[in-house]
Scaffold this motif. Structure first.
Motif: not given
Length: 326
Positions: A243, A246, A249, A267, A271-272, A305, A309
């Protein structure tokens, strides 16, 4: 609902491997043979990854260096800093081994396939995502062992040589990847004719690694060390980290003035964390360590994720479709 949450067959099979390893672990000489087969499968997997990567898309995407620098900063600076700052809280909460796994996850590169897929669904900068995610994985083969050396194994009682690990990772992951790139004109046509087989091998090799890692962990007493309460806490910790990342990003690229397509690529790439490269790296870097405990955080983070996503990519796709209609 399952489709929205990205609970695909691969995700289900990941949990099946954990359950299978919990009740029927491979051990002894069988584990040694299984390990050799798994190593060969991982080398072939990265050969196929190299063959799949389009050079034209990389050349097009590599020109956008500001975007790649920001993704690199998120992946190899922000994630590790947050992981290190969380140590006073997480070690008493999760224990040393699970914290190592959490920190190792923070040191890993971004995903490749899912970053590109989600960026494509959300109608973002696909060429930029291909370049950022691929560059992250390539540079991660060198940066991750160094970070592990300084902040994890360097703090333990076990001697660790990052140079030897980098050489092993180069031989197992990077060289097959480069060979795949070189032989791409000859290999890709066959891969395109058999996409289902390629996908099955892609996912199957990771499932093999997960099964082997958890088998050794179960034999060593993993489920006597990780309680249900600890597992729930780990899920919460991974959710909080995702969180926070994310949000950063999402808003930092906006503040820096990137266009909408670039924001989406940043993003999803920034974020991953990769399970596909992470588990093989863990096998090399954490020899003699509780491997099941090390890979458990990335397995949990990976699933969270994907679910989040998946929802966000679909939402942005509908937004773009609505804007086009207007």
């Amino acid at each position: 609902m399952l489709k929205m949450l990205a609970l695909d067959r691969f995700t289900v099979l990941l949990f099946v491997m954990v359950i299978l390893a919990s009740f029927f672990p491979v051990y002894g000489k069988s584990a040694d043979i299984f390990g050799v087969i798994t190593t060969a499968a991982i080398a072939i997997l990265f050969f196929l990854h190299g063959a799949k990567l389009s050079r034209e898309a990389v050349i097009e995407g590599i020109m956008h260096w500001k975007m790649h620098a920001l993704v690199f900063t998120f992946t190899f600076a922000l994630f590790p800093v947050l992981g290190l700052l969380a140590k006073p809280i997480l070690v008493p909460m999760l224990g040393q081994e699970l914290y190592w796994g959490f920190l190792f996850m923070c040191f890993l590169p971004s995903t490749v396939q899912s970053s590109i897929a989600f960026t494509s669904v959300a109608q973002g900068n696909v060429a930029g995502a291909i370049c950022s995610a691929s560059f992250s994985n390539l540079i991660g083969m060198f940066i991750t062992p160094v970070l592990v050396s300084f902040f994890i194994l360097g703090q333990s009682d076990h001697g660790f040589d990052p140079t030897a690990s980098i050489i092993q990772i180069t031989l197992l992951l990077l060289i097959p990847f480069i060979l795949g790139q070189i032989l791409r004109p000859y290999v890709l046509p066959y891969m395109q004719k058999m996409p289902s087989i390629v996908k099955a091998f892609d996912q199957g090799s990771i499932l093999m690694v997960v099964y082997g890692a958890f088998s050794s962990a179960v034999v060593a007493g993993l489920w006597h060390q990780v309680s249900g309460k600890t597992l729930i806490l780990l899920i919460i910790v991974c959710s909080v980290l995702l969180t926070l990342i994310m949000l950063l990003t999402l808003y930092i690229p906006r503040w820096m003035g990137f266009n909408r397509a670039d924001q989406k690529a940043i993003f999803f790439c920034g974020s991953k964390k990769t399970l596909a490269s992470g588990v093989p790296m863990a096998q090399i870097l954490f020899i003699g360590q509780p491997l099941g405990m090390i890979v458990l955080p990335i397995m949990i983070f990976h699933q969270i994720q994907l679910m989040v996503c998946g929802v966000i990519a679909n939402y942005w796709a509908k937004q773009s479709a609505g804007a086009d209609q207007e």
